[in-house]
Write an enzyme that holds these catalytic residues in place. Structure first.
Site, PDB file in Angstrom:
ATOM      1  N   CYS A 230     -39.892 -11.508 -37.083  1.00  0.00           N
ATOM      2  CA  CYS A 230     -41.294 -11.761 -36.796  1.00  0.00           C
ATOM      3  C   CYS A 230     -41.387 -13.103 -36.078  1.00  0.00           C
ATOM      4  O   CYS A 230     -40.752 -14.079 -36.476  1.00  0.00           O
ATOM      5  CB  CYS A 230     -42.053 -11.810 -38.111  1.00  0.00           C
ATOM      6  SG  CYS A 230     -43.664 -12.554 -37.943  1.00  0.00           S
TER       7      CYS A 230
ATOM      8  N   ASP B  63     -19.939  -4.806 -54.258  1.00  0.00           N
ATOM      9  CA  ASP B  63     -18.539  -5.153 -54.495  1.00  0.00           C
ATOM     10  C   ASP B  63     -17.690  -4.711 -53.307  1.00  0.00           C
ATOM     11  O   ASP B  63     -16.769  -5.397 -52.888  1.00  0.00           O
ATOM     12  CB  ASP B  63     -18.013  -4.452 -55.755  1.00  0.00           C
ATOM     13  CG  ASP B  63     -18.651  -5.029 -57.011  1.00  0.00           C
ATOM     14  OD1 ASP B  63     -19.447  -5.972 -56.879  1.00  0.00           O
ATOM     15  OD2 ASP B  63     -18.349  -4.517 -58.104  1.00  0.00           O
TER      16      ASP B  63
ATOM     17  N   LYS C  34      -0.367  -0.311 -66.587  1.00  0.00           N
ATOM     18  CA  LYS C  34       0.575  -1.427 -66.801  1.00  0.00           C
ATOM     19  C   LYS C  34       1.920  -0.876 -67.252  1.00  0.00           C
ATOM     20  O   LYS C  34       1.965   0.009 -68.115  1.00  0.00           O
ATOM     21  CB  LYS C  34       0.041  -2.368 -67.885  1.00  0.00           C
ATOM     22  CG  LYS C  34      -1.286  -3.011 -67.533  1.00  0.00           C
ATOM     23  CD  LYS C  34      -1.836  -3.834 -68.683  1.00  0.00           C
ATOM     24  CE  LYS C  34      -3.221  -4.367 -68.310  1.00  0.00           C
ATOM     25  NZ  LYS C  34      -3.927  -4.929 -69.450  1.00  0.00           N
TER      26      LYS C  34
ATOM     27  N   SER D 169      -5.790 -11.650 -61.108  1.00  0.00           N
ATOM     28  CA  SER D 169      -6.541 -10.421 -60.868  1.00  0.00           C
ATOM     29  C   SER D 169      -5.539  -9.324 -60.555  1.00  0.00           C
ATOM     30  O   SER D 169      -4.339  -9.556 -60.508  1.00  0.00           O
ATOM     31  CB  SER D 169      -7.518 -10.622 -59.720  1.00  0.00           C
ATOM     32  OG  SER D 169      -6.794 -10.972 -58.580  1.00  0.00           O
TER      33      SER D 169
ATOM     34  N   TYR E 220     -18.026  -7.063 -50.505  1.00  0.00           N
ATOM     35  CA  TYR E 220     -17.332  -8.307 -50.853  1.00  0.00           C
ATOM     36  C   TYR E 220     -15.829  -8.129 -50.671  1.00  0.00           C
ATOM     37  O   TYR E 220     -15.159  -8.964 -50.055  1.00  0.00           O
ATOM     38  CB  TYR E 220     -17.670  -8.695 -52.298  1.00  0.00           C
ATOM     39  CG  TYR E 220     -16.938  -9.920 -52.768  1.00  0.00           C
ATOM     40  CD1 TYR E 220     -17.382 -11.189 -52.411  1.00  0.00           C
ATOM     41  CD2 TYR E 220     -15.785  -9.815 -53.549  1.00  0.00           C
ATOM     42  CE1 TYR E 220     -16.699 -12.318 -52.824  1.00  0.00           C
ATOM     43  CE2 TYR E 220     -15.095 -10.943 -53.967  1.00  0.00           C
ATOM     44  CZ  TYR E 220     -15.557 -12.189 -53.600  1.00  0.00           C
ATOM     45  OH  TYR E 220     -14.874 -13.308 -54.005  1.00  0.00           O
TER      46      TYR E 220
ATOM     47  N   GLU F 246      -5.237   1.860 -69.347  1.00  0.00           N
ATOM     48  CA  GLU F 246      -6.373   1.320 -70.102  1.00  0.00           C
ATOM     49  C   GLU F 246      -7.610   1.365 -69.212  1.00  0.00           C
ATOM     50  O   GLU F 246      -7.519   1.037 -68.036  1.00  0.00           O
ATOM     51  CB  GLU F 246      -6.105  -0.153 -70.464  1.00  0.00           C
ATOM     52  CG  GLU F 246      -4.756  -0.400 -71.103  1.00  0.00           C
ATOM     53  CD  GLU F 246      -4.327  -1.882 -71.039  1.00  0.00           C
ATOM     54  OE1 GLU F 246      -5.131  -2.728 -70.607  1.00  0.00           O
ATOM     55  OE2 GLU F 246      -3.177  -2.157 -71.423  1.00  0.00           O
TER      56      GLU F 246
ATOM     57  N   LYS G 181     -10.658   0.242 -67.139  1.00  0.00           N
ATOM     58  CA  LYS G 181     -10.956  -1.083 -66.579  1.00  0.00           C
ATOM     59  C   LYS G 181     -12.410  -1.393 -66.923  1.00  0.00           C
ATOM     60  O   LYS G 181     -13.345  -0.801 -66.373  1.00  0.00           O
ATOM     61  CB  LYS G 181     -10.744  -1.088 -65.066  1.00  0.00           C
ATOM     62  CG  LYS G 181     -10.928  -2.466 -64.465  1.00  0.00           C
ATOM     63  CD  LYS G 181     -10.450  -2.479 -63.018  1.00  0.00           C
ATOM     64  CE  LYS G 181     -10.444  -3.885 -62.451  1.00  0.00           C
ATOM     65  NZ  LYS G 181     -11.770  -4.502 -62.405  1.00  0.00           N
TER      66      LYS G 181
HETATM   67  S1  IVH Z   1      -5.246  -6.957 -67.031  1.00  0.00           S
HETATM   68  C1  IVH Z   1      -2.414  -9.908 -65.403  1.00  0.00           C
HETATM   69  N1  IVH Z   1      -6.554  -5.012 -68.191  1.00  0.00           N
HETATM   70  O1  IVH Z   1     -10.066  -6.638 -64.267  1.00  0.00           O
HETATM   71  C2  IVH Z   1      -3.508  -8.938 -65.346  1.00  0.00           C
HETATM   72  N2  IVH Z   1      -7.739  -6.427 -66.704  1.00  0.00           N
HETATM   73  O2  IVH Z   1      -8.953  -7.389 -61.465  1.00  0.00           O
HETATM   74  C3  IVH Z   1      -4.721  -9.369 -66.020  1.00  0.00           C
HETATM   75  N3  IVH Z   1     -10.123  -5.894 -66.512  1.00  0.00           N
HETATM   76  O3  IVH Z   1      -9.872 -10.113 -64.404  1.00  0.00           O
HETATM   77  C4  IVH Z   1      -5.767  -8.344 -66.116  1.00  0.00           C
HETATM   78  N4  IVH Z   1     -10.129  -4.221 -67.935  1.00  0.00           N
HETATM   79  O4  IVH Z   1     -11.606  -8.957 -65.852  1.00  0.00           O
HETATM   80  C5  IVH Z   1      -6.616  -6.041 -67.326  1.00  0.00           C
HETATM   81  N5  IVH Z   1      -7.604  -3.297 -69.323  1.00  0.00           N
HETATM   82  C6  IVH Z   1      -7.666  -4.306 -68.476  1.00  0.00           C
HETATM   83  C7  IVH Z   1      -8.869  -4.671 -67.852  1.00  0.00           C
HETATM   84  C8  IVH Z   1      -8.858  -5.740 -66.958  1.00  0.00           C
HETATM   85  C9  IVH Z   1     -10.872  -4.960 -67.138  1.00  0.00           C
HETATM   86  C10 IVH Z   1     -10.645  -6.853 -65.527  1.00  0.00           C
HETATM   87  C11 IVH Z   1     -10.366  -8.301 -65.863  1.00  0.00           C
HETATM   88  C12 IVH Z   1      -9.532  -8.820 -64.743  1.00  0.00           C
HETATM   89  C13 IVH Z   1      -9.837  -7.854 -63.649  1.00  0.00           C
HETATM   90  C14 IVH Z   1      -8.620  -7.736 -62.746  1.00  0.00           C
END
Ligand code: IVH
Length: 692
Positions: free
Chosen positions: A435, A36, A294, A85, A39, A119, A121
């Site tokens: 090789c 990751d 958030k 994202s 990437y 929250e 991730k």
């Molecule tokens: S919020 C508008 N909350 O992380 C924001 N994403 O890089 C939308 N993810 O695509 C995402 N836990 O797959 C949000 N508690 C969480 C999350 C979360 C995992 C992932 C999700 C998203 C990526 C964002």
């Protein structure tokens, strides 16, 4: 960074292609091949380049999309609101910057509290669940953020996803969250897969993605997937005025919200929760890779809005990669199908972030030398949600007194041929050692043989990849010449008695092989599969020397006398031939095994002199681009004919293009031609131009 516009364009194209390929592997095949972190570095490089050269930003640049476009097999779903994202934070300072930015943007006083909902991730894949009048009607993956796949039937099999919501929920409500697989379910799945000799998944995230994207939902049902709700898409009304309030409503509606979620009121509180969750991470039964913060108030979320593809009101605070110490027991050299030698660290097995690691990549010999990693060292291994763990360094105090620097082999461990490093056009050494055994190297032979018989090579009907694999396994075709002796050996081989062959098909096969005993020089050169001598280069060489003997005599001289010789200069002076191609050709010829393979092959086939392209044709020296669907001939045929008439065929439209031949379905290339004022011809007009 690239200085000239051309260099920037080239670098941009390279990065875009690379990122797309990794996106495809990750999303399309659930089988990533880079970490990751690597990437992310590629994407950052792209963003930096585009920041400096905004003219390079196209609508479909990976910078404008998230993840990969949907794979086929499922219906498409255009998200009512895009699935975005998150930006990343890596340190306390980044978190403080995040809240500072919010404060400035909303014009809040220094002591006004900003409540942040934190929250975990979850490391899975996001999904959007659309409920209408409380009924689950449509479920989609994220796809490229704009358009995902319709996986409704599969999502219905996930335990945490209710089919109906209680009375009184808003008319339209899209719940978004993460589909994931618990570590327990992941281990059980891989055990079952191994027992059934089926695909083993690299990690729970790939397993979740692979399971959700099964075309047969009854398979998904057997995979224990779970879902945490954390966000929403299109809604006709919201059940609360805060993020934490909506999550509470989600729980009331029957969804699972991650239990480690907390409301924080200061950066200090955020940081202590972050540390708490990080400490607990290993014990959780699911993978998390950070904590998402958030802004709790939804009116503030609205005001903060979005910047490019991510919200300003949220950020992901990533955990550092997990590390462990262990002993390096050995370094194995693997030979890839294209002949590149890759060092692989054999480690005393160690648990890193819940996964037992016993191999790690060492990348290449320069990397080993630079890090001075030696067998017997105690090394630091890092795994960052990665497929392939990395070695960061070693502990000097633990180095055995008799250790010696690692000597990278200069011969191929699979076949004993010389392994060399190419000199690139820039004069730099390629990082990979390869090789030179080519056709005689067992690690490469099958792929080389497949290339040999492929469409742009010998193109033998009835002898494809499958048959080559079979003949290689039985030891009956180990080198190209063996193909041409099959018929003579058939008294003993008795192919007609084998499964999949009958008398007629064997006769047809032998006829097809005989038909190819005469072959054009450019095809022949391409079929040999010498690195850096592909179709185009083979053609240029053939067009310049006309006969194989003429070419070989110069190339052999160059191989003997080296890069300072006249023969070498003669070759590199040809337009389109550089040091890379000449190095590859001379190395090939200098390897006795290859010389042998070539000699045996030439005893079986007759290489015909190249037909010089007509110089007096109306398209001689012109550059042509074919686009869209051609009807009178295939693309390959069109290309071959154009080249035979002395035209150059290019894949992309530029100022240097003279003609664009556009068939039905032509898209951006035809448009670009129009923009540049380049003549666009129909296929028919083109045929008329070249004389039918
Ligand atoms: S919020 C508008 N909350 O992380 C924001 N994403 O890089 C939308 N993810 O695509 C995402 N836990 O797959 C949000 N508690 C969480 C999350 C979360 C995992 C992932 C999700 C998203 C990526 C964002």
């Amino acid at each position: 960074m690239s200085d000239t516009p051309e260099a920037a364009r080239d670098e941009h194209a390279k990065l875009v292609a690379e990122i797309r390929e990794h996106d495809r592997r990750y999303h399309g095949e659930d089988a990533p091949t880079i970490s990751d972190a690597d990437y992310d570095a590629l994407r950052r490089k792209l963003l930096a380049l585009e920041a400096e050269h905004p003219e390079l930003v196209t609508e479909d640049s990976p910078s404008q999309t998230v993840g990969a476009a949907p794979a086929s097999g499922f219906g498409k779903v255009l998200h009512a609101r895009p699935m975005l994202s998150l930006g990343n934070a890596f340190s306390e300072e980044d978190v403080a910057d995040f809240t500072g930015r919010i404060r400035r943007f909303l014009n809040l006083g220094e002591d006004e509290e900003i409540a942040i909902n934190a929250e975990p991730k979850i490391d899975g894949l996001s999904a959007s669940l659309r409920y209408e009048k409380g009924k689950f009607v449509l479920g989609a993956t994220r796809g490229d953020g704009r358009e995902g796949e319709n996986v409704t039937a599969n999502l219905k099999t996930v335990g945490d996803i209710p089919e109906t919501l209680p009375e009184g929920v808003p008319e339209v409500f899209e719940v978004r969250g993460e589909v994931y697989m618990s570590k327990t379910a992941f281990r059980a799945l891989n055990e079952a897969q191994a027992a059934a000799e089926k695909q083993i998944y690299a990690n729970p995230r790939n397993a979740a993605a692979g399971s959700l994207r099964q075309l047969d939902a009854s398979i998904t049902a057997t995979r224990k997937l779970s879902f945490f709700a954390y966000s929403w898409g299109e809604v006709s009304a919201l059940p609360a005025e805060t993020q934490s309030g909506v999550l509470k409503a989600f729980e009331d509606w029957g969804f699972t919200v991650n239990p480690l979620t907390r409301l924080c009121r200061s950066v200090d509180e955020i940081m202590s929760l972050y540390r708490e969750i990080e400490a607990e991470r290993g014990e959780l039964d699911y993978d998390i890779d950070g904590v998402v913060y958030k802004v709790d108030r939804l009116d503030w979320q609205d005001r903060l809005g979005y910047v490019s593809r991510s919200p300003r009101f949220a950020i992901a605070h990533k955990f550092p990669a997990e590390k462990a110490m262990t002993v390096l027991n050995g370094i194995d050299i693997q030979v890839g199908r294209t002949g590149s030698l890759t060092p692989v660290a054999r480690l005393e097995p160690v648990t890193v972030g819940g996964v037992v690691v016993s191999n790690a990549t060492l990348h290449n010999e320069d990397e080993i030398a630079r890090k001075d990693i030696r067998i017997g060292d105690t090394v630091i291994v890092q795994r960052a949600g990665d497929v392939i763990p990395q070695i960061l360094g070693f502990l000097p105090e633990k180095r055995p007194p008799d250790s010696k620097p690692f000597e990278f082999p200069e011969v191929c461990p699979a076949c004993g041929s010389h392994a060399v490093r190419d000199v690139r056009e820039s004069g730099e050494m390629d990082v990979r050692r390869r090789c030179t055994g080519g056709l005689i190297c067992p690690a490469q032979a099958v792929e080389r043989l497949k290339h040999f018989v492929s469409r742009n090579g010998f193109d033998i009907e009835g002898l494809g990849a499958k048959q080559i694999e079979m003949f290689y396994e039985t030891g009956e075709v180990m080198a190209p010449a063996d193909i041409f002796t099959l018929k003579a050996r058939n008294d003993r081989l008795k192919l007609e008695e084998r499964e999949g062959f009958g008398e007629l098909s064997v006769k047809n096969l032998f006829d097809a092989i005989d038909e190819r005993r005469k072959i054009g020089m450019d095809r022949f050169l391409n079929a040999l599969g010498i690195r850096n001598i592909g179709q185009q280069t083979a053609r240029v060489l053939a067009a310049n020397y006309l006969s194989l003997d003429a070419l070989l005599s110069v190339a052999r001289k160059a191989a003997e006398e080296g890069p300072e010789s006249e023969a070498w200069a003669e070759l590199t002076n040809i337009d389109g031939i550089g040091n890379t191609a000449v190095s590859a050709l001379t190395e090939f010829l200098a390897e006795p095994h290859n010389a042998d393979v070539l000699e045996r092959l030439l005893a079986e086939v007759e290489v015909q002199d190249f037909d010089a392209p007509a110089q007096d044709s109306p398209v001689a020296g012109k550059t042509v681009v074919f686009t869209g669907t051609l009807e009178a001939m295939t693309r390959d045929e069109a290309k071959a004919r154009a080249e035979a008439l002395g035209a150059k065929v290019s894949g992309s439209v530029s100022k240097k293009t003279d003609y664009v031949v556009a068939g039905p379905g032509a898209g951006s290339k035809a448009k670009k031609a129009a923009d540049l004022g380049i003549a666009t011809l129909t296929e028919q007009e083109w045929l008329e131009l070249i004389g039918g």
